[in-house]
Scaffold this active site. Sequence first.
Site, short mmCIF file in Angstrom:
data_model
loop_
_atom_site.label_atom_id
_atom_site.label_comp_id
_atom_site.label_asym_id
_atom_site.label_seq_id
_atom_site.Cartn_x
_atom_site.Cartn_y
_atom_site.Cartn_z
CB ILE A 199 -0.92 0.02 1.23
CG1 ILE A 199 -1.72 -1.30 1.32
CG2 ILE A 199 -1.86 1.22 1.16
CD1 ILE A 199 -2.56 -1.63 0.11
CE LYS A 200 3.72 4.42 -5.04
NZ LYS A 200 3.96 4.73 -6.47
CB ILE A 201 1.35 5.81 2.77
CG1 ILE A 201 0.31 4.72 3.02
CG2 ILE A 201 1.06 7.04 3.64
CD1 ILE A 201 0.27 4.19 4.44
#
Length: 373
Positions: free
Chosen positions: A141-143
Amino acid sequence: MTNATPTSLLSDAGVSIWLDDLSRERLSSGSLQKLIDEKNVVGVTTNPSIFQAAITSGTDYDAKIAELAAQGASVEETIFEITTTDVADACDLFSPIFAATKGIDGRVSIEVDPRLAWDTEGTIAEAKELFKKVNKENVLIKIPATLEGLDAITATLAAGISVNVTLIFSLARYRAVINAFQAGLKLAKENGHDLSTIHSVASFFVSRVDTEIDKRLDAIGTEDAKALKGLAGVANARLAYQVYEELFSTERWAVLAEAGALPQRPLWASTGVKDPAYPDTLYVTGLAAANVVNTMPEKTLDATFDHGVVTGDTISRTYAESMLTLHRLERLGVSYNDVVALLEAEGLEKFVASWHELLADIETALATARKAS
């Protein structure tokens, strides 16, 4: 060894090659599988701009959009369904690599809604929702590494979810990202998670640094300024690797490693060369070292495969020279802090703009599909 390709030599040097692109066409046509088989691609990254380009070009998503329109899906629900489906299918494609590398590679990234970049709690909630929806252990998951994103990174990791931290431009923010990562793993351990199953990369952007700094050097116009063009991006990334080596050699990290934790690898992003005066493999061959990821647009991947000159580690012995480059820029009046702050703001602005374009295009497509039915 005479038959080794540049991409295989890059892999041998410790660089994981990920493709910075994904679409339904890449999955259905077999082109992504071909890159895995022939060009040593072992992962994929996506971002809002990539999905906007994929979904709005061609007809690959028309049937799915029509189906969702018939179900009464909203614009946001449609985008969520399409993007998570592509990522889940890509995760399946990479599952053999994921298994063979014990979770190091075979990874596919999907980013939280970019409009949440300044909303810590909203980012945490969406990260968990994306992870649940994709439902594949090899998803990242890209944050974004905004100040608000740091606590979201810690909380997401603490929940046992693997994270790709994106849009890192400065060395100071990179240190904060590693701190957030290690804090997240400490909490994950306290929450009973197996640390060996939690993976992370830190996406440090490269070419955009040169684009902005070169513009300022051109404005200065002196010979000293011209001599520094095209040096800052690689120097900044090399110093990031020095930070990585430093912060993953501490007693704090040793305690986590003893519990099974794996270091957060640096990932070189924005590796497509923007200035045709520079070698088109500059941000690949100049940034080779053990335990890094390089995510490339296909044009850069093709150039590397065709004529990249891979000479092993091109980072570890360059720290003094790289720091001197940044000092020389400061002496000329190019403010590092000003540049990296601007690049973060512009990067987020670009992703939000792409997302708004995608929302508008999907809204039109849904309306058209409903009329047709």
